[in-house]
Design a protein around this motif. Structure first.
Motif, short mmCIF file in Angstrom:
data_model
loop_
_atom_site.label_atom_id
_atom_site.label_comp_id
_atom_site.label_asym_id
_atom_site.label_seq_id
_atom_site.Cartn_x
_atom_site.Cartn_y
_atom_site.Cartn_z
N LEU A 186 1.07 -0.99 -0.07
CA LEU A 186 -0.07 -0.14 0.12
C LEU A 186 0.71 1.34 -0.18
O LEU A 186 0.70 2.32 -0.53
N LEU A 187 1.91 1.28 0.74
CA LEU A 187 2.74 2.30 0.98
C LEU A 187 3.41 2.60 -0.51
O LEU A 187 3.48 3.92 -1.07
N ARG A 188 3.93 1.53 -1.25
CA ARG A 188 4.33 1.82 -2.64
C ARG A 188 3.24 2.46 -3.47
O ARG A 188 3.82 3.30 -4.21
N SER A 189 2.10 1.96 -3.41
CA SER A 189 1.12 2.26 -4.28
C SER A 189 0.87 3.86 -3.99
O SER A 189 0.66 4.89 -4.86
N LYS A 195 7.84 -0.42 -8.40
CA LYS A 195 8.55 -1.23 -7.64
C LYS A 195 9.13 -0.48 -6.24
O LYS A 195 9.19 0.58 -6.02
N ILE A 196 9.28 -1.37 -5.33
CA ILE A 196 10.00 -1.16 -3.95
C ILE A 196 11.50 -1.44 -4.19
O ILE A 196 11.68 -2.79 -4.45
N ASN A 197 12.26 -0.56 -3.91
CA ASN A 197 13.56 -1.02 -3.58
C ASN A 197 13.82 -1.04 -1.90
O ASN A 197 13.17 -0.30 -1.51
N TYR A 198 14.71 -1.89 -1.51
CA TYR A 198 14.73 -2.17 -0.12
C TYR A 198 15.92 -2.56 0.61
O TYR A 198 16.87 -2.96 -0.09
N VAL A 199 15.99 -2.00 1.77
CA VAL A 199 17.00 -2.49 2.39
C VAL A 199 16.47 -2.80 3.88
O VAL A 199 15.99 -2.20 4.66
#
Length: 556
Positions: A186-189, A195-199
């Motif tokens: 939901l945060l992505r949208s 796309k989400i990139n992530y650490v």
């Protein structure tokens, strides 16, 4: 009953109150050295039935990209836990890795149930906790090395009381990785990106891998740092704490202690082990239970934690003047003083047994118990029983005395009776080339072996092994140019890193690396040309040290 893996087939009108909300960005409840904004995001309590009308609010944060060419997208961050709050992590990473923030908006979230991050001196606002009746808790000091039936029963009381208190809350079945992964999407949208990139660190490796497994079409470049076996059981990592912790103590920590403080620890590992046991005996004389003392060595994965343990054992095992007699440089003494002042309020030379005892050896307790920590660990997958964990304690205790006796008797997931509502998928092949695994060789909180189990089950992922490192959390925390360069090159340029090796950084209060034999060396025997760069620096950033300590403590 286990639900299906597919997202719920809910009408768009049901989801529209969530997908069409506007995030109202404003000030955060914490201070940062870079501009950071926070907002509240409304999520359904149950993504499997969003039409039920029950809702939760989670706090999110962002540090906007600083580069002139605009943002490459977003990098969502997670510090681990389960249940670690993450809204301050983007600001820390932006300060420590400005190259990353130049290209990306850095985004954080306080996962459901953790409340809103604010002042560290009090519980976060809206944090969900399990209120455990005091009458259900043990009465008196605990020592899991005492294997009498009475001692075992007392040691198991806290786990049983926490499990019952947490499971009595109606919201508990909905505080899981499955639900939080939907919150991330939901945060992505709401950011309007594909796309989400992530650490993600520690448990954050589990969350990131499960997000990529559930939403592969929206998974971008994913960095999983200090890994659990995200292709297997989450609880297997906690069950391995005694083994990996004992290895770190015997092979790395005690040899380091003899080099730093031979006046206290002696010159051999055997002498150092005896000094630790002397400290335990003194602690018992002052009314400190054995579990609290042994707890210093469980999950001790930060540089600050090592220095703190050195101080505590020095005050307990030796004459109080011993700390004043250490042969250290002015700079090293300043590090000891900083840690001692932060934890005990006095410089290291003024640290006494009385102050250590008053502060309970630096350990936190679980009360009031944080719901998210236990709801996720015990609710993501089916659990083992209390009897199973007691047998594990019987097996691990003789081999791994600092954590083995205690862990199996204190595991809250043993008496947990609720069955998970959803099943979590494993990582599909199509996203593996966009996964980067970063793992230290002697990490005492997520073992090298656990990480490599996940790698073997997911051929095709990128891997960076950090030779000789005994710490939890690598990227941006340890001052390792090799690790930071590989990760940034992966996130910014998409460069794959097939089987890279980075050297560790020197241990606290030391200027050179002391190689230690371990599982990475076995790997190097078969991949002699696979070693990566070895350019390192000693961490001198207070922010990096504090971030490393926080990530380590979150994942204990």
């Amino acid at each position: 009953m286990i639900a299906t893996l597919a997202p719920p087939a809910t009408a768009q009108t049901t989801l529209s109150p969530y997908t069409e909300q506007k995030l109202d960005w404003g000030a955060c409840g914490f201070q940062a050295e870079v501009p950071v904004e926070c907002a509240l995001m409304t999520v359904p309590r149950d993504w499997a039935d969003p039409a039920s009308g029950d809702e939760l609010k989670v706090q999110v944060s962002r540090v906007v990209a600083t580069g002139e060419d605009g943002s490459l997208g977003i990098v969502v961050t997670n510090p681990g836990g389960p249940g670690g709050q993450g809204t301050d992590l983007p600001a820390a990473l932006a300060q420590l890795q400005p190259e990353l923030n130049a290209g990306y908006d850095l985004v954080g979230m306080d996962p459901r149930g953790t409340g809103r991050l604010g002042s560290y001196e009090e519980l976060p606002k809206d944090m969900l906790t399990c209120e455990v009746p005091a009458g259900r808790l043990p009465d008196g000091p605990l020592d899991a090395r005492d294997r009498s039936p009475e001692s075992i029963a007392e040691n198991q009381k806290t786990a049983r009381a926490i499990a019952e208190a947490c499971q009595s809350l109606a919201v508990t079945p909905y505080i899981t990785t499955w639900q939080t992964a939907h919150d991330l999407d939901l945060l992505r949208s709401l950011f309007g990106v594909d796309k989400i990139n992530y650490v993600g660190y520690s448990y954050g490796s589990w969350l990131g891998a499960k997000y990529a497994s559930m939403f592969p079409e929206h998974a971008g470049r994913m960095v999983l740092d200090s890994n659990v076996d995200w292709q297997g059981r989450l609880m297997e990592d906690f069950e391995d704490f005694p083994r990996m912790g004992q290895r770190q103590i015997d092979d790395v920590f005690l040899p380091w202690a003899t080099r730093i403080a031979p006046e206290i620890f002696g010159e051999t590992v055997a002498e150092a082990r005896a000094a630790v046991e002397r400290g335990r005996e003194v602690a018992a004389e002052y009314g400190i239970d054995g579990n609290s003392y042994d707890g210093m060595f469980i999950g001790n994965g930060s540089q600050t934690g090592w220095v703190l343990t050195l101080l505590v054992i020095g005050a307990m095992a030796a004459d109080e003047e011993a700390l004043d007699g250490l042969s250290l440089s002015k700079e090293d003494r300043s590090i000891l003083d900083r840690v001692s002042r932060d934890r005990f309020g006095v410089p290291a030379t003024k640290l006494t047994r009385a102050l250590v005892i008053k502060n309970n050896l630096g350990q936190d307790d679980y009360l009031p118990a944080p719901l998210t920590r236990f709801a996720v660990a015990c609710g993501d997958q089916p659990t083992e029983t209390t009897e199973w964990y007691q047998r594990l304690s019987d097996r691990q205790g003789p081999r791994y005395p600092y954590g083995g006796w205690q862990y199996g008797l204190s595991e809250v997931c043993g008496p947990w009776t609720d069955e998970p509502l959803q099943e979590l998928p494993t990582l599909p092949r199509e996203v593996r080339d966009d996964i980067l695994v970063v793992q230290g060789e002697f990490d005492p909180q997520t073992s090298y072996e656990q990480a490599m189990q996940a790698v073997r089950k997911a051929p095709g992922v990128n891997v960076v092994r950090v030779d000789d490192s005994p710490f939890h959390g690598q990227y941006a925390i340890q001052g390792n140019y090799c690790v930071d360069g590989v990760v940034n090159n992966f996130l910014i340029n998409g460069s794959a890193t097939d089987e890279a090796i980075c050297s560790s950084v020197p241990l606290p209060l030391e200027e050179k690396i002391h190689p230690v034999e371990g599982p990475v060396d076995d790997y190097l025997d078969d991949h002699s040309d696979g070693r990566g760069g070895s350019l390192v620096q000693v961490v001198d950033s207070v922010l990096a040290l504090l971030l490393g300590e926080r990530i380590s403590r979150l994942n204990q």
